[in-house]
Design an enzyme around this catalytic site. Sequence first.
Site, mmCIF file in Angstrom:
data_model
loop_
_atom_site.group_PDB
_atom_site.id
_atom_site.type_symbol
_atom_site.label_atom_id
_atom_site.label_comp_id
_atom_site.label_asym_id
_atom_site.label_seq_id
_atom_site.Cartn_x
_atom_site.Cartn_y
_atom_site.Cartn_z
ATOM 1 N N GLY A 43 0.837 -1.192 0.000
ATOM 2 C CA GLY A 43 0.000 0.000 0.000
ATOM 3 C C GLY A 43 0.880 1.254 0.000
ATOM 4 N N SER A 110 6.678 -4.347 -1.835
ATOM 5 C CA SER A 110 6.214 -3.039 -2.299
ATOM 6 C C SER A 110 6.351 -2.040 -1.147
ATOM 7 C CB SER A 110 4.784 -3.152 -2.818
ATOM 8 O OG SER A 110 4.400 -1.994 -3.505
ATOM 9 N N TRP A 111 5.259 -1.388 -0.725
ATOM 10 C CA TRP A 111 5.343 -0.521 0.445
ATOM 11 C C TRP A 111 5.868 -1.289 1.654
ATOM 12 C CZ3 TRP A 111 5.902 3.721 3.005
ATOM 13 C CH2 TRP A 111 5.573 3.759 4.362
ATOM 14 N N ASP A 265 8.432 -5.195 -13.666
ATOM 15 C CA ASP A 265 7.655 -4.459 -12.670
ATOM 16 C C ASP A 265 7.539 -3.006 -13.125
ATOM 17 O OD1 ASP A 265 6.698 -3.124 -10.403
ATOM 18 O OD2 ASP A 265 7.810 -4.406 -9.018
ATOM 19 N N HIS A 293 4.793 -6.765 -10.803
ATOM 20 C CA HIS A 293 4.911 -6.307 -9.416
ATOM 21 C C HIS A 293 4.258 -7.239 -8.401
ATOM 22 C CE1 HIS A 293 5.575 -3.349 -6.279
ATOM 23 N NE2 HIS A 293 4.290 -3.360 -5.958
#
Length: 319
Positions: A43, A110-111, A265, A293
Amino acid sequence: MHALFPEIKPYAVHKMNVAEPHILHVEESGSPTGLPVLFLHGGPGGGCDENSARFFDPTIYRIITFDQRGCGKSTPYASLENNTTWDLVSDIEVIRQKLLIDQWVVFGGSWGSTLALAYAQAHSNRVLGLILRGIFLCRPSEIKWFYQEGASRLFPDFWEDYIAPIPINERNDLVQAFYKRLTSTDETIQLEVAKAWSGWEGRTITLVPNSKVSDTFLEPKKALAMARIECHYFMNNAHLEPNQLLNDMDKIAHIPGVIVHGRYDVICPLDNAWQLHKLWPNSELNIIGESGHSAFERGTADALIRATYNIAHRLLTQF
């Protein structure tokens, strides 16, 4: 190829009070006496789901998952109050202490990779190893690439839907324009732009289009939390100094780590992982062909599960 482990029910569920008004939803699954591992979702604002614990062998790991402030089953939902990177780093320490864990492995994509690095650099003595996927360093150039200009050239059709709610005269700063609407008092406007923001991410997350994945990003509740919280963080560069996570890699250079990154990605380009690996002598970089991703593309999921086994073998043979 390693497949995800079967869905697993938590053996313990906790509601943890942190800074007001936030209450975190925390789950433990796997082996209560296993190697502790913390799963950090993406996120920010993505929340955990039934797949979050499925990267770990439940006979080896004590698996801790939690919904970060404002998302998933944590409350209040989609709240931006007291919601920064450093608040989340503090929350992780609260969880560790309340669960009586001295040290653990940290797994984030990711985040989640951003947060894992920030946490490890602040509390390096608590981290046994890192498994990171889809590296996001939350630099202004990365935010601009995906939300202003860059990825737009690869997906002009999807981009058109993303920017549709924003008037032409405000498109020179799309993050600012979305933020104004996502913090509007009009819930209809909030939801309209949240779906545009989140839908853009969902449609570009896999190399091969997958409607089962992209459609989940349009679910109103998920879209609202992700869009509001992501935009809030990106407006503030996640309260990180420029290039902070790379500049501070000397603090955690000794920690063993595995980096998994899809070659194609588009959300977080591969050079993020390449730069991180170059500054991290104790890391292994796995570049996954035919992956974008998402953590759930076949090659990426396989590499992540292999990494969990490799880290466990490396750590457990030390003790």
